[in-house]
Motif scaffolding. Structure first.
Motif, PDB file in Angstrom:
ATOM      1  N   PHE A  71       0.820  -1.027  -0.052  1.00  0.00           N
ATOM      2  CA  PHE A  71       0.126   0.038  -0.020  1.00  0.00           C
ATOM      3  C   PHE A  71       0.893   1.297   0.020  1.00  0.00           C
ATOM      4  O   PHE A  71       1.799   1.374   0.814  1.00  0.00           O
ATOM      5  CB  PHE A  71      -0.988  -0.114   1.271  1.00  0.00           C
ATOM      6  N   GLY A  72       0.502   2.316  -0.817  1.00  0.00           N
ATOM      7  CA  GLY A  72       1.182   3.667  -0.710  1.00  0.00           C
ATOM      8  C   GLY A  72       0.261   4.664  -1.348  1.00  0.00           C
ATOM      9  O   GLY A  72      -0.958   4.752  -1.353  1.00  0.00           O
ATOM     10  N   CYS A  73       1.086   6.002  -1.537  1.00  0.00           N
ATOM     11  CA  CYS A  73      -0.047   7.028  -1.945  1.00  0.00           C
ATOM     12  C   CYS A  73       0.849   7.887  -2.871  1.00  0.00           C
ATOM     13  O   CYS A  73       2.319   7.572  -3.150  1.00  0.00           O
ATOM     14  CB  CYS A  73      -0.019   7.805  -0.633  1.00  0.00           C
ATOM     15  N   HIS A  74       0.302   8.828  -3.584  1.00  0.00           N
ATOM     16  CA  HIS A  74       1.034   9.715  -4.395  1.00  0.00           C
ATOM     17  C   HIS A  74       1.882  10.807  -3.502  1.00  0.00           C
ATOM     18  O   HIS A  74       1.314  11.165  -2.433  1.00  0.00           O
ATOM     19  CB  HIS A  74      -0.088  10.713  -5.068  1.00  0.00           C
ATOM     20  N   ILE A 105       6.276   7.401   6.066  1.00  0.00           N
ATOM     21  CA  ILE A 105       4.874   7.235   6.300  1.00  0.00           C
ATOM     22  C   ILE A 105       4.627   5.646   6.432  1.00  0.00           C
ATOM     23  O   ILE A 105       3.418   5.358   6.177  1.00  0.00           O
ATOM     24  CB  ILE A 105       3.848   8.164   5.758  1.00  0.00           C
ATOM     25  N   ASN A 106       5.478   4.849   6.207  1.00  0.00           N
ATOM     26  CA  ASN A 106       5.274   3.415   6.261  1.00  0.00           C
ATOM     27  C   ASN A 106       4.639   3.043   4.877  1.00  0.00           C
ATOM     28  O   ASN A 106       3.958   1.945   5.055  1.00  0.00           O
ATOM     29  CB  ASN A 106       4.249   2.982   7.393  1.00  0.00           C
ATOM     30  N   SER A 142      -5.240  11.663   6.986  1.00  0.00           N
ATOM     31  CA  SER A 142      -3.683  11.674   6.002  1.00  0.00           C
ATOM     32  C   SER A 142      -3.621  10.372   5.387  1.00  0.00           C
ATOM     33  O   SER A 142      -4.268   9.249   5.594  1.00  0.00           O
ATOM     34  CB  SER A 142      -2.671  12.004   7.033  1.00  0.00           C
ATOM     35  N   HIS A 143      -2.835  10.343   4.251  1.00  0.00           N
ATOM     36  CA  HIS A 143      -2.495   9.111   3.594  1.00  0.00           C
ATOM     37  C   HIS A 143      -1.869   8.165   4.516  1.00  0.00           C
ATOM     38  O   HIS A 143      -2.090   7.038   4.491  1.00  0.00           O
ATOM     39  CB  HIS A 143      -1.554   9.661   2.698  1.00  0.00           C
ATOM     40  N   GLU A 144      -1.026   8.680   5.656  1.00  0.00           N
ATOM     41  CA  GLU A 144      -0.189   7.793   6.573  1.00  0.00           C
ATOM     42  C   GLU A 144      -1.314   7.396   7.337  1.00  0.00           C
ATOM     43  O   GLU A 144      -1.257   6.041   7.662  1.00  0.00           O
ATOM     44  CB  GLU A 144       0.671   8.758   7.657  1.00  0.00           C
ATOM     45  N   LYS A 202      -2.060   3.044   7.300  1.00  0.00           N
ATOM     46  CA  LYS A 202      -2.178   2.257   8.613  1.00  0.00           C
ATOM     47  C   LYS A 202      -3.386   1.386   8.820  1.00  0.00           C
ATOM     48  O   LYS A 202      -3.384   0.289   9.019  1.00  0.00           O
ATOM     49  CB  LYS A 202      -1.727   3.239   9.782  1.00  0.00           C
ATOM     50  N   MET A 203      -4.442   2.119   8.488  1.00  0.00           N
ATOM     51  CA  MET A 203      -5.724   1.474   8.463  1.00  0.00           C
ATOM     52  C   MET A 203      -5.746   0.320   7.459  1.00  0.00           C
ATOM     53  O   MET A 203      -6.486  -0.977   7.925  1.00  0.00           O
ATOM     54  CB  MET A 203      -6.979   2.449   8.453  1.00  0.00           C
ATOM     55  N   LEU A 204      -5.333   0.396   6.317  1.00  0.00           N
ATOM     56  CA  LEU A 204      -5.504  -0.643   5.194  1.00  0.00           C
ATOM     57  C   LEU A 204      -4.776  -1.992   5.799  1.00  0.00           C
ATOM     58  O   LEU A 204      -5.144  -2.768   5.478  1.00  0.00           O
ATOM     59  CB  LEU A 204      -4.860   0.000   3.830  1.00  0.00           C
ATOM     60  N   LYS A 205      -3.614  -1.451   6.214  1.00  0.00           N
ATOM     61  CA  LYS A 205      -2.597  -2.617   6.715  1.00  0.00           C
ATOM     62  C   LYS A 205      -3.247  -3.279   7.891  1.00  0.00           C
ATOM     63  O   LYS A 205      -3.222  -4.423   7.789  1.00  0.00           O
ATOM     64  CB  LYS A 205      -1.309  -2.105   7.092  1.00  0.00           C
ATOM     65  N   GLN A 206      -3.839  -2.547   8.586  1.00  0.00           N
ATOM     66  CA  GLN A 206      -4.665  -3.437   9.686  1.00  0.00           C
ATOM     67  C   GLN A 206      -5.693  -4.244   9.218  1.00  0.00           C
ATOM     68  O   GLN A 206      -6.120  -5.334   9.854  1.00  0.00           O
ATOM     69  CB  GLN A 206      -5.260  -2.295  10.762  1.00  0.00           C
TER      70      GLN A 206
END
Length: 291
Positions: free
Chosen positions: A16-19, A36-37, A277-279, A283-287
């Protein structure tokens, strides 16, 4: 053909990532993504509002590539907003040179590809002319390009039936070019929902079709966006994944459970001005995935 991984392999492989901004350079963008992991990130290789050619810092780009390799980060570039594969005749050369510039930058940064929006209809009386123009543009660009970085065609938003909203179109354009091996795909969830391609409820059927058509085998990245408007609205307005959108959480969960997509990076292009935030989203997606 992609093999089907186990559930454990699926959870471990998902990225998972972001722009992110290149305000601090290409290496700075990669470092911010790691901070931001994120396990993947997308960036504009130059000014997102201009097709001007950029004389870029090659050493910075090389450092970005090395940093990503050291930290197992996946990166992808996105062409500036004015880029179109169906330009008016007076802008053809400008677009061609700009995309080649984007490819050069992204390739030096070690990115997997450069996302380019599928073309739009330019002549309602002769719809095929837009496809012909798009194929000609791709051929002209790719005959001059020999790097590893690919052009990644992105599905369009729009009402059902609009140009660039089906897997059949994307696959056929790729096949009809002289350089299909230099082209991959980017799947945008908001665009797909907007056009009625992906309703969330048709997930299994859709990806079975994608495999049969040969789309899935060349899918390199997913733009992970919710939609501010209902299914088949034809509107391209992104919302946060788990807040304020019309795509239900269960549909995203079903998408993540699609085993053939386990190794494809998911890139957020969601708004950051709505209290999350994207961070925090990452985090929520990983959880959700138990990571």
């Amino acid at each position: 053909m992609k093999s089907e991984p186990s559930t454990k392999e699926l959870d471990e492989a998902m990225k998972f990532g972001c722009h992110v901004s290149i305000r601090e350079g290409y290496t700075g963008a990669a470092k911010h993504a790691l901070k931001i992991n994120a396990q993947a990130f997308q960036y504009f290789p130059k000014n997102p509002r201009s097709l001007s050619i950029k004389e870029f810092d090659q050493e910075d780009a090389k450092r970005c590539k090395t940093f990503c390799q050291e930290h197992s980060l996946v990166s992808v570039a996105h062409t500036p907003y004015p880029t179109t594969l169906t330009p008016p005749s007076e802008k053809k050369e400008l677009v061609i040179e700009s995309v080649l510039n984007d490819l050069e930058i992204a390739n030096m940064c070690g990115s997997i590809g450069v996302v380019v929006h599928f073309g739009s209809r330019t002549n309602e009386e002769d719809p095929l002319s837009s496809y012909h123009l798009m194929i000609d543009m791709l051929n002209t660009i790719l005959e001059q390009w020999n790097g590893k970085c690919k052009i990644l065609l992105e599905n369009n938003a729009g009402k059902p039936g609009a140009m660039g909203t089906t897997f059949e179109e994307l696959v056929q354009v790729k096949k009809l070019t002289s350089f299909p091996e230099k082209i991959g795909f980017c799947f945008d969830t908001c665009h797909a929902f907007s056009s009625g391609l992906w309703s969330g409820g048709n997930n299994d059927e859709l990806w079975k079709k994608a495999m049969e058509l040969g789309y899935l085998q060349d899918l390199e990245v997913v733009h992970l966006n919710n939609s501010k408007y209902p299914l088949s609205s034809g509107k391209d307005r992104h919302a946060n994944i788990l807040k304020g959108g019309y795509i239900e959480k269960r549909y995203f969960e079903r998408l993540f459970e699609t085993s053939y997509l386990s190794e494809v990076p998911y890139i957020l292009e969601t708004p950051t001005d709505s209290g999350i935030s994207h961070e925090e989203e990452i985090k929520m997606l990983k959880q959700k995935m138990g990571k």
